[in-house]
Design a protein around this motif. Structure first.
Motif, PDB file in Angstrom:
ATOM      1  N   VAL A  74       0.849  -1.193   0.000  1.00  0.00           N
ATOM      2  CA  VAL A  74       0.000   0.000   0.000  1.00  0.00           C
ATOM      3  C   VAL A  74       0.887   1.246   0.000  1.00  0.00           C
ATOM      4  O   VAL A  74       1.911   1.284   0.678  1.00  0.00           O
ATOM      5  N   VAL A  75       0.471   2.263  -0.757  1.00  0.00           N
ATOM      6  CA  VAL A  75       1.079   3.594  -0.689  1.00  0.00           C
ATOM      7  C   VAL A  75      -0.003   4.562  -0.220  1.00  0.00           C
ATOM      8  O   VAL A  75      -1.108   4.587  -0.778  1.00  0.00           O
ATOM      9  N   LYS A 148       2.685   7.336  -9.604  1.00  0.00           N
ATOM     10  CA  LYS A 148       3.299   6.695 -10.777  1.00  0.00           C
ATOM     11  C   LYS A 148       4.043   5.429 -10.368  1.00  0.00           C
ATOM     12  O   LYS A 148       3.890   4.376 -10.994  1.00  0.00           O
ATOM     13  N   GLU A 149       4.860   5.508  -9.302  1.00  0.00           N
ATOM     14  CA  GLU A 149       5.659   4.362  -8.876  1.00  0.00           C
ATOM     15  C   GLU A 149       4.787   3.238  -8.335  1.00  0.00           C
ATOM     16  O   GLU A 149       5.078   2.057  -8.548  1.00  0.00           O
ATOM     17  N   ALA A 150       3.698   3.584  -7.637  1.00  0.00           N
ATOM     18  CA  ALA A 150       2.794   2.556  -7.106  1.00  0.00           C
ATOM     19  C   ALA A 150       2.192   1.726  -8.241  1.00  0.00           C
ATOM     20  O   ALA A 150       1.948   0.518  -8.081  1.00  0.00           O
ATOM     21  N   GLY A 151       1.966   2.371  -9.377  1.00  0.00           N
ATOM     22  CA  GLY A 151       1.410   1.679 -10.531  1.00  0.00           C
ATOM     23  C   GLY A 151       2.351   0.649 -11.130  1.00  0.00           C
ATOM     24  O   GLY A 151       1.913  -0.232 -11.887  1.00  0.00           O
ATOM     25  N   PHE A 158      -3.309   2.143  -3.661  1.00  0.00           N
ATOM     26  CA  PHE A 158      -2.992   3.562  -3.457  1.00  0.00           C
ATOM     27  C   PHE A 158      -4.120   4.195  -2.651  1.00  0.00           C
ATOM     28  O   PHE A 158      -5.278   4.179  -3.065  1.00  0.00           O
ATOM     29  N   HIS A 159      -3.793   4.767  -1.472  1.00  0.00           N
ATOM     30  CA  HIS A 159      -4.796   5.345  -0.578  1.00  0.00           C
ATOM     31  C   HIS A 159      -4.561   6.841  -0.364  1.00  0.00           C
ATOM     32  O   HIS A 159      -3.414   7.299  -0.328  1.00  0.00           O
ATOM     33  N   LEU A 160      -5.663   7.576  -0.196  1.00  0.00           N
ATOM     34  CA  LEU A 160      -5.608   8.984   0.208  1.00  0.00           C
ATOM     35  C   LEU A 160      -5.718   9.028   1.725  1.00  0.00           C
ATOM     36  O   LEU A 160      -6.660   8.489   2.298  1.00  0.00           O
ATOM     37  N   GLY A 161      -4.752   9.700   2.391  1.00  0.00           N
ATOM     38  CA  GLY A 161      -4.688   9.593   3.836  1.00  0.00           C
ATOM     39  C   GLY A 161      -5.022  10.842   4.624  1.00  0.00           C
ATOM     40  O   GLY A 161      -5.034  10.807   5.859  1.00  0.00           O
ATOM     41  N   ASP A 162      -5.317  11.966   3.952  1.00  0.00           N
ATOM     42  CA  ASP A 162      -5.488  13.226   4.675  1.00  0.00           C
ATOM     43  C   ASP A 162      -6.958  13.503   4.985  1.00  0.00           C
ATOM     44  O   ASP A 162      -7.868  13.021   4.300  1.00  0.00           O
ATOM     45  N   ALA A 257       2.072  -6.565   6.222  1.00  0.00           N
ATOM     46  CA  ALA A 257       2.076  -5.619   5.088  1.00  0.00           C
ATOM     47  C   ALA A 257       3.318  -4.738   5.123  1.00  0.00           C
ATOM     48  O   ALA A 257       3.919  -4.514   6.175  1.00  0.00           O
ATOM     49  N   VAL A 258       3.667  -4.253   3.943  1.00  0.00           N
ATOM     50  CA  VAL A 258       4.696  -3.216   3.812  1.00  0.00           C
ATOM     51  C   VAL A 258       4.001  -1.996   3.207  1.00  0.00           C
ATOM     52  O   VAL A 258       3.358  -2.094   2.159  1.00  0.00           O
ATOM     53  N   VAL A 259       4.095  -0.865   3.904  1.00  0.00           N
ATOM     54  CA  VAL A 259       3.386   0.349   3.500  1.00  0.00           C
ATOM     55  C   VAL A 259       4.382   1.495   3.364  1.00  0.00           C
ATOM     56  O   VAL A 259       5.321   1.609   4.161  1.00  0.00           O
ATOM     57  N   VAL A 260       4.182   2.322   2.354  1.00  0.00           N
ATOM     58  CA  VAL A 260       4.943   3.567   2.214  1.00  0.00           C
ATOM     59  C   VAL A 260       3.978   4.726   2.408  1.00  0.00           C
ATOM     60  O   VAL A 260       2.937   4.803   1.737  1.00  0.00           O
ATOM     61  N   GLY A 261       4.288   5.611   3.358  1.00  0.00           N
ATOM     62  CA  GLY A 261       3.500   6.827   3.572  1.00  0.00           C
ATOM     63  C   GLY A 261       4.283   8.024   3.080  1.00  0.00           C
ATOM     64  O   GLY A 261       5.487   8.140   3.355  1.00  0.00           O
ATOM     65  N   VAL A 262       3.621   8.911   2.342  1.00  0.00           N
ATOM     66  CA  VAL A 262       4.278  10.115   1.807  1.00  0.00           C
ATOM     67  C   VAL A 262       3.572  11.331   2.391  1.00  0.00           C
ATOM     68  O   VAL A 262       2.424  11.624   2.051  1.00  0.00           O
TER      69      VAL A 262
END
Length: 342
Positions: A74-75, A148-151, A158-162, A257-262
């Motif tokens: 997940v990103v 782009k990279e998640a694709g 791909f999640h919206l977190g805000d 899971a492995v998650v990247v948060g930006v």
């Protein structure tokens, strides 16, 4: 029937091959940029939190490097549904949009957020446009890079977190006194300090960031609470929701899971602080109804618009004036002049 079974086996094999390919690409002990913080969940899932500066080429590189190295499930990015359009716009379109603040944008902001919050959003857009003009760079490049990279990563979501931006603006405006609103608006209106790319990169230095945050807290503590601290809580909540075991598609087994948060680097300390706390986001999602003062100010602004409309109708003649006043849009606007309940 045999052909259908062969197709099912083929699909299953393809899924397993993609899963194995991602596992091979995923680095066990990745060497990541200094802006990345690793947080662990109780079930063994990992969050790689990338702290970014929103107008930064090196932040885009940090995001790309991290996603390629850890091949996440997940990103999660610091965006909400109201700002998701920036993910699919090209840089030139975004540059043009950021610089072009017109009447239509003002009307849309007011309709979406209310008069005071809408006008504050326009002022903040002006700040963004100022930075865009100074740097020749559109905001949110790191989020577009993450998208782009998640694709390119098999099975990556791909999640919206805000928190939704209308909630943030309305809570921020409600937390300020009239004098603080005036001071903030004045400061935003007359922002003209030059900004360089070097200045933006310095925002990634935590010591400078903490100094800037301290100055902000001293001048507008309520604003810091709603725009930074509350969103730290919301972002932590959504990141923790994402950092849970996932189901392997080829055998349905649960695996960490492995998650990247930006996120903007200003949110990283708050997310670290809140990571293991019990969080209740209901309180920070509520929006108080507009005050009597807000209604008065809004009515004054709308009254000016009605005056302009009336003068236009007068100059155009009675028949055209009646046609204009009978339009649904105008009728809807006039209906908003009704005062709120005491």
């Amino acid at each position: 029937m045999d052909q259908a079974n062969t197709s099912e086996v083929s699909d299953g094999e393809t899924i397993e091959l993609l899963w194995q390919l991602r596992a091979q690409r995923r680095q066990a002990s990745p060497k990541l940029p200094e802006t990345v913080t690793c947080l662990a969940a109780p079930d063994g899932s990992l969050l790689y939190l990338v702290g970014t500066a929103h107008f930064s080429d090196s932040s885009k590189n940090d995001v790309a490097t991290t996603i390629r190295a850890v091949q996440p499930d997940v990103v999660v990015v610091e965006l909400c549904q109201y700002r998701v359009s920036m993910l699919k716009m090209d840089e030139n379109t975004l540059l043009k949009e950021a610089k072009d603040i017109n009447l239509e944008k003002v009307q849309q902001a007011i309709k979406q957020n209310g008069v005071m919050s809408g006008l504050m959003q326009i002022l903040l857009l002006k700040v963004s446009a100022h930075i865009t003009e100074q740097l020749g760079m559109a905001p949110g490049g790191e989020f577009r890079e993450a998208f782009k990279e998640a694709g390119h990563v098999p099975f990556c979501k791909f999640h919206l977190g805000d928190r939704p931006i209308p909630v943030t603006f309305k809570r921020a405006i409600a937390a300020l006194s009239l004098w603080q609103k005036a001071r903030l608006a004045w400061g935003l209106c007359f922002l003209s300090d030059p900004i360089s790319k070097e200045d933006v990169e310095k925002c990634k230095q935590k010591d400078l960031l903490e100094q800037t945050m301290s100055e902000m807290i001293g001048e507008f503590p309520a604003l810091h609470q709603t725009i930074v601290a509350e969103r730290d809580i919301y972002l932590t909540h959504t990141l923790r929701q994402a950092t849970r075991c996932v189901e392997a598609p080829h055998n349905s087994q649960k695996v960490p899971a492995v998650v990247v948060g930006v996120v903007g680097i200003g949110h990283v300390p708050g997310i670290e602080k809140n990571w293991e706390k019990h969080l209740d986001i209901n309180e920070i999602m509520s929006v108080a109804p507009p005050s009597r003062l807000s209604w008065v100010l809004g009515t004054v602004i709308k009254g000016v618009m009605v005056g302009i409309l009336g003068y236009t109708c007068y100059r155009a003649g009675r028949s055209i004036g009646r046609v204009v006043l009978s339009m649904p849009t105008v009728q809807s606007f006039l209906a908003t002049l009704k005062p709120p309940p005491a």
